[in-house]
Write a protein that holds these residues in place. Structure first.
Motif, mmCIF file in Angstrom:
data_model
loop_
_atom_site.group_PDB
_atom_site.id
_atom_site.type_symbol
_atom_site.label_atom_id
_atom_site.label_comp_id
_atom_site.label_asym_id
_atom_site.label_seq_id
_atom_site.Cartn_x
_atom_site.Cartn_y
_atom_site.Cartn_z
ATOM 1 N N VAL A 38 0.365 -3.258 -6.615
ATOM 2 C CA VAL A 38 1.395 -4.172 -6.605
ATOM 3 C C VAL A 38 2.648 -3.744 -6.504
ATOM 4 O O VAL A 38 3.216 -2.790 -7.138
ATOM 5 C CB VAL A 38 1.168 -5.013 -7.813
ATOM 6 N N LEU A 39 3.640 -4.466 -5.836
ATOM 7 C CA LEU A 39 5.070 -4.191 -5.673
ATOM 8 C C LEU A 39 5.736 -4.948 -6.883
ATOM 9 O O LEU A 39 5.625 -6.010 -6.931
ATOM 10 C CB LEU A 39 5.656 -4.877 -4.395
ATOM 11 N N LEU A 40 6.349 -3.744 -7.655
ATOM 12 C CA LEU A 40 6.833 -4.440 -8.866
ATOM 13 C C LEU A 40 8.578 -4.299 -8.737
ATOM 14 O O LEU A 40 9.098 -3.549 -8.109
ATOM 15 C CB LEU A 40 6.458 -3.720 -10.152
ATOM 16 N N MET A 55 0.846 -1.102 -0.110
ATOM 17 C CA MET A 55 0.042 0.206 0.074
ATOM 18 C C MET A 55 0.878 1.173 0.195
ATOM 19 O O MET A 55 0.594 2.126 -0.638
ATOM 20 C CB MET A 55 -0.937 0.154 1.275
ATOM 21 N N THR A 56 2.259 1.223 0.532
ATOM 22 C CA THR A 56 2.880 2.244 0.776
ATOM 23 C C THR A 56 3.634 2.698 -0.431
ATOM 24 O O THR A 56 3.807 3.717 -0.923
ATOM 25 C CB THR A 56 3.934 2.143 1.883
ATOM 26 N N LEU A 57 4.251 1.869 -1.197
ATOM 27 C CA LEU A 57 5.299 1.637 -2.144
ATOM 28 C C LEU A 57 4.689 1.088 -3.523
ATOM 29 O O LEU A 57 5.433 1.293 -4.402
ATOM 30 C CB LEU A 57 6.745 1.183 -1.847
ATOM 31 N N GLY A 58 3.607 0.262 -3.526
ATOM 32 C CA GLY A 58 3.164 -0.376 -4.820
ATOM 33 C C GLY A 58 2.672 0.688 -5.686
ATOM 34 O O GLY A 58 2.208 2.036 -5.288
ATOM 35 N N VAL A 59 2.340 0.167 -6.912
ATOM 36 C CA VAL A 59 1.652 0.862 -7.846
ATOM 37 C C VAL A 59 0.451 0.081 -8.327
ATOM 38 O O VAL A 59 0.406 -0.958 -8.237
ATOM 39 C CB VAL A 59 2.677 1.306 -8.954
ATOM 40 N N PRO A 100 2.987 -9.552 -2.342
ATOM 41 C CA PRO A 100 3.341 -8.336 -3.272
ATOM 42 C C PRO A 100 2.185 -7.729 -3.731
ATOM 43 O O PRO A 100 2.196 -6.691 -4.517
ATOM 44 C CB PRO A 100 4.303 -8.746 -4.317
ATOM 45 N N GLY A 101 1.035 -8.123 -3.469
ATOM 46 C CA GLY A 101 -0.180 -7.395 -3.753
ATOM 47 C C GLY A 101 -1.059 -6.975 -2.453
ATOM 48 O O GLY A 101 -0.469 -7.125 -1.407
#
Length: 408
Positions: free
Chosen positions: A296-298, A281-285, A317-318
């Motif tokens: 998602v964290l990519l 939630m903080t760094l995902g897109v 990662p989601g």
């Protein structure tokens, strides 16, 4: 599954979208079996017989309602707000997971399926599903990342004792994402036999809404219990978030109550400035994972990144699409807690209240330890104690012997 009246902004549309998040992006060979699940759940959720059978199991087998416990010692130690714990750790199997596993297993039987298949991280979903399978006479297969198989060995033993087949997954990061991928592969080969029992509010429609509905009993109980105990609603709700089922379970009944702060706590792992975290939630897109549009964290290759958390059940990662939507519309806020902070909170609750929490739940407790002192003494916080820490005690003991931070 009687619902608190909730504005449509908090519910998915017919295609399973919460705003721009959700849906069911599936290859053709999975679209039909998942659509079958959606149709079966839509029918079952309106069937009094199905709902009564599930409610009877929750009451007589799981032991609901779970306790809403005023943590007086913890409150005194932290200062500030009163801290209540929703004791999902007291459920049969030791976590909130049994709530939706029974619902999914009953649905599988209704559909004529003979086998349950699922992923698990910390093992609590696997244990709960294996338990439901044993109770209802179904076969069960659980896929689990190899790292988590080693880390959560007691839960592996429990699953096997309950009759489940446990598949250790060595691909990729060898954790929760890879377990989901592996289980989906087996399911796709024989959907006529298997019911895929997703373990969180993630995946293609209908799973984010269906699992939330099964877990919403947590929030409905907590709402009634805090009104009885305090004569009013809480100032804040706090729950850990990986996929986010325990959090949505607590949050759902309070969504229309806009004066109640809703706070999800995700894992910062070894730090947000490293690649050893799961702070989606903080760094995902915005992106696609496991059949849903969500955050998602990519990685650098554009694929879901390897992630890490001391809590095996939240290293994903989601995140559930409803969480991404609630953040986007400003109804919920999401913060992070490091491994070290979670480990400290694990010890804090153990020593203050004689309650050993799961490491996943310890993330919520770590944020409570920050939040409570900033609020007045007449404020009220409810934290979801989503699971007990029996599964984690050996791992924690090893970490402490190795010199991991212990500041409580």
């Amino acid at each position: 599954m009687t619902q608190i009246d909730s504005p449509s902004v908090y519910r998915a549309d017919e295609a399973g979208f919460f705003g721009e998040f959700g849906g069911a992006a599936l290859p053709p060979f999975l679209a039909a079996p998942i659509a079958e699940v959606a149709a079966a759940y839509a029918e079952a959720s309106q069937d009094p017989g199905y709902l009564e059978e599930l409610q009877a199991l929750l009451a007589k087998y799981v032991g609901r309602p779970s306790l809403l416990y005023f943590a007086e010692n913890l409150t005194r130690r932290l200062g500030g707000a009163k801290v209540y714990l929703k004791r999902e750790d007291l459920n049969h199997t030791g976590a909130h997971k049994i709530n939706h596993c029974l619902g999914e297993a009953l649905l599988a039987k209704r559909m004529g399926k003979t086998k349950l298949i699922a992923e698990t991280g910390a093992g609590q979903h696997g244990v709960a599903l294996a338990t439901a399978a044993a109770l209802l006479g179904l076969e069960c297969e659980i896929h689990m990342g190899a790292i988590d198989v080693a880390k959560q060995h007691p839960n592996v033993v429990r699953m096997e004792l309950l009759g489940a087949k446990v598949v250790s997954v060595d691909a990729g990061g060898r954790s929760l994402k890879e377990a989901v991928d592996s289980a989906f592969g087996v399911y796709a080969a024989a959907p006529e036999e298997y019911f895929f029992a997703i373990g969180s509010v993630v995946g293609p429609h209908p799973y984010p809404s269906m699992v939330r509905d099964f877990q919403s009993v947590v929030g409905r109980e907590a709402r009634a219990q805090i009104l009885e105990a305090e004569g009013r609603l809480p100032d804040a709700l706090v729950a850990c978030v990986g996929g986010g089922s325990n959090a949505m379970g607590l949050f759902d009944a309070f969504l229309p109550d806009e004066d109640v702060r809703i706070i999800g706590v995700e894992p910062a792992g070894e730090g947000l400035d490293t690649d050893r975290h799961a702070a989606t939630m903080t760094l995902g897109v915005p992106g696609m994972i496991h059949g849903m549009q969500t955050k998602v964290l990519l990685g650098s290759d554009g694929e879901p990144a390897p992630v890490h958390s001391i809590g095996s059940g939240i290293d994903y990662p989601g995140v559930g699409p409803q969480h991404a939507h609630l953040e986007q519309i400003g109804r919920a806020e999401y913060v992070t807690v490091t491994d070290a902070e979670a480990l400290d909170a694990f010890q804090l609750l153990t020593r203050a209240e004689g309650i050993i929490p799961a490491l996943e739940s310890s993330h919520a407790l770590a944020h409570v330890a920050k939040l409570a002192p900033t609020l007045p003494s007449d404020a009220v916080i409810i934290a979801n104690l989503s699971g007990r820490g029996d599964k984690d005690v050996d791992f924690v003991a090893d970490r402490l012997r190795s010199g991991a931070p212990a500041t409580v």
